[in-house]
Scaffold this motif. Sequence first.
Motif, mmCIF file in Angstrom:
data_model
loop_
_atom_site.group_PDB
_atom_site.id
_atom_site.type_symbol
_atom_site.label_atom_id
_atom_site.label_comp_id
_atom_site.label_asym_id
_atom_site.label_seq_id
_atom_site.Cartn_x
_atom_site.Cartn_y
_atom_site.Cartn_z
ATOM 1 N N PRO A 16 0.811 -1.223 0.000
ATOM 2 C CA PRO A 16 0.000 0.000 0.000
ATOM 3 C C PRO A 16 0.842 1.269 0.000
ATOM 4 N N ALA A 17 1.986 1.222 0.684
ATOM 5 C CA ALA A 17 2.847 2.413 0.711
ATOM 6 C C ALA A 17 3.369 2.730 -0.678
ATOM 7 N N ARG A 18 3.784 1.688 -1.424
ATOM 8 C CA ARG A 18 4.262 1.913 -2.782
ATOM 9 C C ARG A 18 3.145 2.428 -3.674
ATOM 10 N N SER A 19 1.951 1.863 -3.518
ATOM 11 C CA SER A 19 0.810 2.319 -4.321
ATOM 12 C C SER A 19 0.474 3.779 -4.015
ATOM 13 N N GLY A 20 0.569 4.135 -2.734
ATOM 14 C CA GLY A 20 0.288 5.513 -2.354
ATOM 15 C C GLY A 20 1.282 6.487 -2.952
ATOM 16 N N ARG A 21 2.575 6.155 -2.881
ATOM 17 C CA ARG A 21 3.593 7.046 -3.442
ATOM 18 C C ARG A 21 3.466 7.154 -4.952
ATOM 19 N N ARG A 22 3.212 6.023 -5.593
ATOM 20 C CA ARG A 22 3.107 6.020 -7.054
ATOM 21 C C ARG A 22 1.882 6.811 -7.518
ATOM 22 N N SER A 23 0.742 6.580 -6.883
ATOM 23 C CA SER A 23 -0.467 7.295 -7.272
ATOM 24 C C SER A 23 -0.351 8.780 -6.963
ATOM 25 N N LEU A 24 0.331 9.128 -5.881
ATOM 26 C CA LEU A 24 0.527 10.536 -5.538
ATOM 27 C C LEU A 24 1.351 11.245 -6.608
ATOM 28 N N ALA A 25 2.419 10.608 -7.037
ATOM 29 C CA ALA A 25 3.266 11.212 -8.070
ATOM 30 C C ALA A 25 2.494 11.386 -9.375
ATOM 31 N N VAL A 26 1.721 10.379 -9.749
ATOM 32 C CA VAL A 26 0.958 10.452 -11.002
ATOM 33 C C VAL A 26 -0.119 11.527 -10.905
ATOM 34 N N ALA A 27 -0.802 11.602 -9.759
ATOM 35 C CA ALA A 27 -1.866 12.592 -9.594
ATOM 36 C C ALA A 27 -1.309 14.011 -9.634
ATOM 37 N N LEU A 28 -0.190 14.235 -8.975
ATOM 38 C CA LEU A 28 0.427 15.567 -9.000
ATOM 39 C C LEU A 28 0.836 15.957 -10.416
ATOM 40 N N LEU A 29 1.426 15.009 -11.126
ATOM 41 C CA LEU A 29 1.849 15.286 -12.498
ATOM 42 C C LEU A 29 0.652 15.577 -13.388
ATOM 43 N N CYS A 30 -0.373 14.726 -13.304
ATOM 44 C CA CYS A 30 -1.551 14.902 -14.154
ATOM 45 C C CYS A 30 -2.283 16.200 -13.817
ATOM 46 N N GLY A 31 -2.441 16.489 -12.519
ATOM 47 C CA GLY A 31 -3.162 17.692 -12.130
ATOM 48 C C GLY A 31 -2.452 18.959 -12.550
ATOM 49 N N ALA A 32 -1.152 19.039 -12.256
ATOM 50 C CA ALA A 32 -0.401 20.247 -12.612
ATOM 51 C C ALA A 32 -0.309 20.417 -14.127
ATOM 52 N N LEU A 33 -0.019 19.312 -14.825
ATOM 53 C CA LEU A 33 0.089 19.387 -16.281
ATOM 54 C C LEU A 33 -1.259 19.696 -16.920
ATOM 55 N N GLY A 34 -2.325 19.080 -16.419
ATOM 56 C CA GLY A 34 -3.654 19.320 -16.975
ATOM 57 C C GLY A 34 -4.081 20.770 -16.835
ATOM 58 N N ALA A 35 -3.853 21.349 -15.654
ATOM 59 C CA ALA A 35 -4.222 22.749 -15.452
ATOM 60 C C ALA A 35 -3.405 23.666 -16.359
ATOM 61 N N ALA A 36 -2.097 23.388 -16.472
ATOM 62 C CA ALA A 36 -1.240 24.223 -17.319
ATOM 63 C C ALA A 36 -1.655 24.130 -18.787
#
Length: 214
Positions: A16-36
Amino acid sequence: MEYVTALPHPRSEAAPARSGRRSLAVALLCGALGAAVALLATRQRWAEGTATVAGGAFPLTARGSEVTGVPAALAIVGLAALVAVFAVRRSGRVLVAVLLALSGAGTVAAALLGATGGAALDDKAAQVSGDTAATAAALSHTGWPYVAAAGGVLLLLAGLLALRYGRLWPAMSGRYERSGAPRSRAARPADPDRPEDLWKALDRGEDPTGSGPA
């Protein structure tokens, strides 16, 4: 004889810790890139056409922000929601994640609706010709509305990831949540065998022997 242990297996905790870190990185990338991407696309040319002025064709153009202001506004809301995900916990995090996902979905819908509209060019045609009934001719559209829609898809994906894995993500420290100031640590008892501890206790106005105030 077999022995049963209640201790969790290290792998079961690490997954679960790995899934949390991986999903967090993907969400941050997608959110920031999507807004930009959505904000950038709304500043580009979405539609082109002409208006008849003095017997000639006058060129008209309309940027995304002139066609519709919804994608840019929702992109900003989604970016703020992405940051707010880390400031809240439990049900608050779920609500913010829903807001993030809805911002993405709304950006997609608004961009696609503006991809074929000509109202902005019609308004410009009426202005330049002086005829309120004038409309734009030779209307054409660019691919930027679909770029804005792609940015909305990335925001939507970030929101869905926050809904699915947000409970595994870290939150802001709670040190300042109750009183607004860090908790003071209790003074460590003076060690009679350490002279520096005795001097520090005397400086604080304490009796290093423990019998009362100095």
